[in-house]
Design an enzyme around this catalytic site. Sequence first.
Site, PDB file in Angstrom:
ATOM      1  N   HIS A   1      -6.615  14.127  -3.487  1.00  0.00           N
ATOM      2  CA  HIS A   1      -6.011  13.100  -2.627  1.00  0.00           C
ATOM      3  C   HIS A   1      -6.195  13.497  -1.157  1.00  0.00           C
ATOM      4  CE1 HIS A   1      -3.048  10.550  -0.687  1.00  0.00           C
ATOM      5  NE2 HIS A   1      -3.140   9.776  -1.762  1.00  0.00           N
TER       6      HIS A   1
ATOM      7  N   GLU B   1     -10.558   5.591  -2.350  1.00  0.00           N
ATOM      8  CA  GLU B   1      -9.357   5.453  -1.530  1.00  0.00           C
ATOM      9  C   GLU B   1      -9.694   5.758  -0.072  1.00  0.00           C
ATOM     10  OE1 GLU B   1      -4.950   6.152  -2.646  1.00  0.00           O
ATOM     11  OE2 GLU B   1      -5.776   8.096  -2.170  1.00  0.00           O
TER      12      GLU B   1
HETATM   13  C1  PEP Z   1      -2.097   6.723  -1.797  1.00  0.00           C
HETATM   14  O1  PEP Z   1      -1.917   7.376  -0.770  1.00  0.00           O
HETATM   15  O2  PEP Z   1      -2.508   7.245  -2.859  1.00  0.00           O
HETATM   16  C2  PEP Z   1      -1.859   5.275  -1.755  1.00  0.00           C
HETATM   17  C3  PEP Z   1      -2.428   4.506  -2.638  1.00  0.00           C
HETATM   18  O3  PEP Z   1      -1.009   4.875  -0.784  1.00  0.00           O
HETATM   19  P1  PEP Z   1      -0.639   3.383  -0.316  1.00  0.00           P
HETATM   20  O4  PEP Z   1      -0.644   2.483  -1.528  1.00  0.00           O
HETATM   21  O5  PEP Z   1       0.704   3.528   0.285  1.00  0.00           O
HETATM   22  O6  PEP Z   1      -1.693   2.986   0.657  1.00  0.00           O
END
Ligand code: PEP
Length: 256
Positions: free
Chosen positions: A98, A168
């Site tokens: 992450h 992400e």
């Molecule tokens: C994360 O940081 O894994 C995440 C998905 O955060 P958010 O949904 O708050 O953007």
Amino acid sequence: MSKDKKLIIANWKLNPESLKDAKKLFVDIKKVASRTQKVQTVICSPSVYIAELSKMYSGHRLEVGAQDVFWENKGKHTGELSPTALKSVGAKYVIIGHSERRALGESNTDVNKKVAAALKAGLNVVLCIGESKRDSQALYLKFLREELESALSGVPKNHLKNLIITYEPLWAIGKSADDAVSSHQMHEMYLFIRKILTEIYTKNIAFNVPIIYGGSAEPDNVKELLDSGEIDGFLVGHSSLKASQFNEILKITNSI
Ligand code: PEP
């Protein structure tokens, strides 16, 4: 991990502040998660809550996971948590790589060792990759390729059945649905990740690895991303801390 279900994975981060509150949130989510047949729900809670939460539901529609793991199973590693220890208290999934862990100094080499150890132990690995910003020369694609290739270096193909890739992008984390990736951008990333997986492994293997999206997934944008982004689910941060919002995401996903 069933390939015909969508994956909705909650990343609770350092929340809630007590076991009592964690249990309450889990119970509220369980009410919906236990009924959404087309969704595999996973709650990645702070590790100290895993043992208790995993005892609160005996089916498979809702599983519990961790947010990080170490690469050794025992030894002189003060403060670390091993894949086998996490499994033994009920964790079925673990988030690895992450961006918030990478920001604390986790390297691509660390991520690779964690991925290999967790898969070897039989945990489902939620591997996160993502660029901090985009640039007009598309150098971010080179960065993403490096993150993915190094994370999977030496990982045998027979372990890939327990791998999930999360795209992400850092620029979309912790904001709102309007700041998230567009379904068009997501579709491009989906194809890009599949292409790299096919280059490393085979087409058959690559097409069986779920690719999910994380970064401000909210009830307002999940339908569009599922319909047009061609994704297999979501990693959900802030929206997983309010049962009403998270349950809405589960219901929308289940209805598609
Ligand atoms: C994360 O940081 O894994 C995440 C998905 O955060 P958010 O949904 O708050 O953007």
